[in-house]
Design a protein around this motif. Structure first.
Motif, short mmCIF file in Angstrom:
data_model
loop_
_atom_site.label_atom_id
_atom_site.label_comp_id
_atom_site.label_asym_id
_atom_site.label_seq_id
_atom_site.Cartn_x
_atom_site.Cartn_y
_atom_site.Cartn_z
N THR A 8 0.80 -1.22 0.00
CA THR A 8 0.00 0.00 0.00
C THR A 8 0.84 1.28 0.00
N LEU A 9 2.11 1.17 0.19
CA LEU A 9 2.95 2.37 0.13
C LEU A 9 2.95 2.98 -1.26
N GLY A 10 2.45 2.24 -2.21
CA GLY A 10 2.26 2.80 -3.54
C GLY A 10 3.43 2.57 -4.47
N GLY A 11 3.33 3.24 -5.59
CA GLY A 11 4.28 3.08 -6.68
C GLY A 11 5.72 3.39 -6.32
N LEU A 12 5.93 4.39 -5.45
CA LEU A 12 7.30 4.77 -5.12
C LEU A 12 8.05 3.63 -4.44
N THR A 13 7.37 2.97 -3.50
CA THR A 13 8.00 1.83 -2.83
C THR A 13 8.36 0.75 -3.84
N ILE A 14 7.42 0.46 -4.73
CA ILE A 14 7.66 -0.56 -5.74
C ILE A 14 8.83 -0.16 -6.62
N VAL A 15 8.87 1.10 -7.01
CA VAL A 15 9.95 1.58 -7.87
C VAL A 15 11.30 1.44 -7.17
N ILE A 16 11.40 1.91 -5.94
CA ILE A 16 12.67 1.87 -5.21
C ILE A 16 13.10 0.44 -4.92
#
Length: 184
Positions: free
Chosen positions: A134-142
């Motif tokens: 749920t932290l969103g796209g930024l977490t996935i990207v990093i």
């Protein structure tokens, strides 16, 4: 080596384009899995006589190829489940890296610990994504960028170790031929 460099390039691209990365990552990830599957199929098949437990290489290659193809041709599905796909992909690759690390240890390569470390990092990042999507796209990207770097390191270390083993085998073969000629 090529696959390792591809993983590192993927990590650099992912971290430097955070806004566009989540959408683009869905398509890129699917294409990358597909291409990785092709290269790993070639590797597994061409080295089946030289590598113990080569079936694991083949299984990983088939997984990458099939899942990559499905995801590439269904981008909306890919974007909807991307956090979990990324996590389970890196989890699978992390555990596979453990197996490769112990194979390299058995072959006498002193860098096997780096492979074990790389697999551990991939598994840790995968678990973090699974339990916190749920932290969103930024977490996935990093996290994806970090896992790409880890897998890139693994593939580069593995290719160098396999090259060293191959050269050692060639040296032994030449030595045996020379000894055979002397005894004849």
């Amino acid at each position: 080596m090529i696959i390792g460099i591809m993983f590192i390039i993927a990590g650099i691209w992912t971290i430097t384009t955070p806004v566009a990365s989540f959408v683009a990552l869905a398509i890129f990830f699917a294409a990358f899995m597909f291409v990785s599957g092709i290269f790993n199929l070639i590797f597994a098949i061409s080295n089946r006589a030289d590598i113990e437990d080569w079936g694991w290489h083949l299984a990983g290659a088939i997984f990458d190829f099939v899942v990559g193809a499905i995801l590439f041709f269904h981008p909306p599905l890919t974007m909807a489940v991307l956090p979990y796909l990324v996590a389970f992909y890196f989890l699978f690759k992390g555990f596979a890296t453990f197996g490769f690390a112990f194979d390299m240890k058995r072959y006498g390569d002193s860098r096997w610990g780096w492979l074990l470390f790389s697999g551990s990092i991939s598994i840790l990042l995968a678990i973090m994504i699974i339990f916190n999507p749920t932290l969103g796209g930024l977490t996935i990207v990093i996290f994806t960028a970090m896992a790409f770097f880890s897998l890139g390191l693994f593939n580069i270390v593995l290719s160098l170790g396999l090259k060293k083993i191959k050269n050692k085998g060639q040296d032994m073969k030449e030595g045996l031929e020379e000894l055979k000629n002397r005894l004849s």
